[in-house]
Design a protein around this motif. Sequence first.
Motif, PDB file in Angstrom:
ATOM      1  N   MET A 197     131.373  33.771   9.493  1.00  0.00           N
ATOM      2  CA  MET A 197     132.634  34.490   9.395  1.00  0.00           C
ATOM      3  C   MET A 197     132.544  35.802  10.172  1.00  0.00           C
ATOM      4  N   GLY A 198     133.480  35.987  11.108  1.00  0.00           N
ATOM      5  CA  GLY A 198     133.536  37.211  11.884  1.00  0.00           C
ATOM      6  C   GLY A 198     132.657  37.238  13.124  1.00  0.00           C
ATOM      7  N   TRP A 199     131.733  36.275  13.255  1.00  0.00           N
ATOM      8  CA  TRP A 199     130.810  36.277  14.393  1.00  0.00           C
ATOM      9  C   TRP A 199     131.572  35.961  15.674  1.00  0.00           C
ATOM     10  N   ALA A 200     131.468  36.835  16.661  1.00  0.00           N
ATOM     11  CA  ALA A 200     132.104  36.673  17.979  1.00  0.00           C
ATOM     12  C   ALA A 200     133.612  36.475  17.855  1.00  0.00           C
ATOM     13  N   ARG A 201     134.202  37.062  16.840  1.00  0.00           N
ATOM     14  CA  ARG A 201     135.627  36.823  16.576  1.00  0.00           C
ATOM     15  C   ARG A 201     136.522  37.260  17.736  1.00  0.00           C
ATOM     16  N   GLY A 202     136.301  38.463  18.255  1.00  0.00           N
ATOM     17  CA  GLY A 202     137.128  38.938  19.369  1.00  0.00           C
ATOM     18  C   GLY A 202     137.011  38.040  20.584  1.00  0.00           C
ATOM     19  N   ASN A 203     135.797  37.560  20.838  1.00  0.00           N
ATOM     20  CA  ASN A 203     135.561  36.684  21.979  1.00  0.00           C
ATOM     21  C   ASN A 203     136.313  35.363  21.803  1.00  0.00           C
ATOM     22  N   LEU A 204     136.184  34.792  20.621  1.00  0.00           N
ATOM     23  CA  LEU A 204     136.832  33.504  20.359  1.00  0.00           C
ATOM     24  C   LEU A 204     138.348  33.659  20.281  1.00  0.00           C
ATOM     25  N   ASP A 205     138.823  34.799  19.767  1.00  0.00           N
ATOM     26  CA  ASP A 205     140.273  35.060  19.773  1.00  0.00           C
ATOM     27  C   ASP A 205     140.802  35.118  21.207  1.00  0.00           C
ATOM     28  N   ASP A 206     140.029  35.743  22.093  1.00  0.00           N
ATOM     29  CA  ASP A 206     140.424  35.818  23.499  1.00  0.00           C
ATOM     30  C   ASP A 206     140.513  34.412  24.101  1.00  0.00           C
ATOM     31  N   LEU A 207     139.555  33.572  23.773  1.00  0.00           N
ATOM     32  CA  LEU A 207     139.571  32.188  24.271  1.00  0.00           C
ATOM     33  C   LEU A 207     140.762  31.411  23.713  1.00  0.00           C
ATOM     34  N   ARG A 208     141.067  31.624  22.447  1.00  0.00           N
ATOM     35  CA  ARG A 208     142.233  30.934  21.860  1.00  0.00           C
ATOM     36  C   ARG A 208     143.525  31.373  22.548  1.00  0.00           C
ATOM     37  N   ALA A 209     143.633  32.662  22.860  1.00  0.00           N
ATOM     38  CA  ALA A 209     144.822  33.161  23.563  1.00  0.00           C
ATOM     39  C   ALA A 209     144.902  32.572  24.968  1.00  0.00           C
ATOM     40  N   GLN A 210     143.774  32.486  25.645  1.00  0.00           N
ATOM     41  CA  GLN A 210     143.739  31.884  26.976  1.00  0.00           C
ATOM     42  C   GLN A 210     144.172  30.424  26.919  1.00  0.00           C
ATOM     43  N   LEU A 211     143.652  29.695  25.933  1.00  0.00           N
ATOM     44  CA  LEU A 211     144.014  28.282  25.789  1.00  0.00           C
ATOM     45  C   LEU A 211     145.504  28.125  25.508  1.00  0.00           C
ATOM     46  N   ALA A 212     146.038  28.987  24.648  1.00  0.00           N
ATOM     47  CA  ALA A 212     147.471  28.906  24.327  1.00  0.00           C
ATOM     48  C   ALA A 212     148.333  29.174  25.563  1.00  0.00           C
ATOM     49  N   ALA A 213     147.861  30.040  26.460  1.00  0.00           N
ATOM     50  CA  ALA A 213     148.621  30.324  27.676  1.00  0.00           C
ATOM     51  C   ALA A 213     148.530  29.175  28.680  1.00  0.00           C
ATOM     52  N   LEU A 214     147.418  28.459  28.661  1.00  0.00           N
ATOM     53  CA  LEU A 214     147.233  27.349  29.605  1.00  0.00           C
ATOM     54  C   LEU A 214     147.854  26.049  29.117  1.00  0.00           C
ATOM     55  N   VAL A 215     147.623  25.720  27.846  1.00  0.00           N
ATOM     56  CA  VAL A 215     148.035  24.420  27.314  1.00  0.00           C
ATOM     57  C   VAL A 215     148.975  24.666  26.139  1.00  0.00           C
ATOM     58  N   HIS A 216     150.254  24.512  26.410  1.00  0.00           N
ATOM     59  CA  HIS A 216     151.299  24.766  25.423  1.00  0.00           C
ATOM     60  C   HIS A 216     152.373  23.704  25.619  1.00  0.00           C
ATOM     61  N   PRO A 217     153.288  23.558  24.688  1.00  0.00           N
ATOM     62  CA  PRO A 217     154.358  22.585  24.898  1.00  0.00           C
ATOM     63  C   PRO A 217     155.080  22.875  26.218  1.00  0.00           C
ATOM     64  N   GLY A 218     155.136  21.875  27.074  1.00  0.00           N
ATOM     65  CA  GLY A 218     155.795  22.013  28.361  1.00  0.00           C
ATOM     66  C   GLY A 218     154.876  22.398  29.502  1.00  0.00           C
ATOM     67  N   PHE A 219     153.559  22.576  29.241  1.00  0.00           N
ATOM     68  CA  PHE A 219     152.665  23.032  30.311  1.00  0.00           C
ATOM     69  C   PHE A 219     152.605  22.054  31.474  1.00  0.00           C
ATOM     70  N   LEU A 220     152.719  20.761  31.204  1.00  0.00           N
ATOM     71  CA  LEU A 220     152.663  19.785  32.301  1.00  0.00           C
ATOM     72  C   LEU A 220     153.847  19.945  33.247  1.00  0.00           C
ATOM     73  N   ARG A 221     154.965  20.307  32.711  1.00  0.00           N
ATOM     74  CA  ARG A 221     156.181  20.469  33.506  1.00  0.00           C
ATOM     75  C   ARG A 221     156.206  21.818  34.209  1.00  0.00           C
ATOM     76  N   GLU A 222     155.712  22.858  33.531  1.00  0.00           N
ATOM     77  CA  GLU A 222     155.861  24.231  34.019  1.00  0.00           C
ATOM     78  C   GLU A 222     154.746  24.690  34.947  1.00  0.00           C
ATOM     79  N   THR A 223     153.560  24.118  34.824  1.00  0.00           N
ATOM     80  CA  THR A 223     152.421  24.566  35.626  1.00  0.00           C
ATOM     81  C   THR A 223     152.530  24.002  37.041  1.00  0.00           C
ATOM     82  N   PRO A 224     152.394  24.864  38.058  1.00  0.00           N
ATOM     83  CA  PRO A 224     152.435  24.351  39.438  1.00  0.00           C
ATOM     84  C   PRO A 224     151.364  23.281  39.653  1.00  0.00           C
ATOM     85  N   ALA A 225     151.667  22.314  40.507  1.00  0.00           N
ATOM     86  CA  ALA A 225     150.786  21.149  40.698  1.00  0.00           C
ATOM     87  C   ALA A 225     149.369  21.554  41.089  1.00  0.00           C
TER      88      ALA A 225
END
Length: 196
Positions: free
Chosen positions: A74-102
């Motif tokens: 609990m709490g180990w590397a939390r900021g790091n993993l939160d940053d990764l979760r935010a990055q993932l949410a920005a890359l792979v979200h509903p509609g990402f296949l349509r919105e992301t340039p080829a």
Amino acid sequence: MGAQERLRGDIVDAAMNAVLADGLEAIRDRAAFERRRDEAGKRLFGEAMERLKLAEAILSAVADLKPQLEAPLMGWARGNLDDLRAQLAALVHPGFLRETPADALAQLPRYVKAMRLRAERAVRDPARDQARMLEIKPFADALAQAVEDGVAGSADWQALRWDLEELRVSMFAQELGARAGVSPKKLAQRLQALRG
């Protein structure tokens, strides 16, 4: 509409965007329109199948990544993993296949694999990951602000957005190879020019 139907629709939309990406300015009469329509019809199925394969690769990589985003303690590397979760949410979200340039969409499996490698290393050495994360934070913050301001869709901001992903690969997973010419210094110069 269910998630599977939305995903199918996004794949078809992404394929159609790819098929129609270039050459629309040459359509000046009915004959040119009909030729373009027929050409698009012939290419659409193949493009959709390519997008389907890409979607499978991306979603498989995401499935491999998600367990890595949970801290062993609990709490180990939390900021790091939160940053990764935010990055993932920005890359792979509903509609990402349509919105992301080829061209960026084609790189998503590599970006997600780099995230998995980063997550593994961040749990082992959070301080080292934190130092690297702080180097890229100004760029991520600027992009978040651009989204809030409604300007993130411009070509210059999009270029910065995808260069940031390449910078993350070069900083956290060098062995996967990043596009040449991307560095914190160059991104800082581009960001300064964007802020004008």
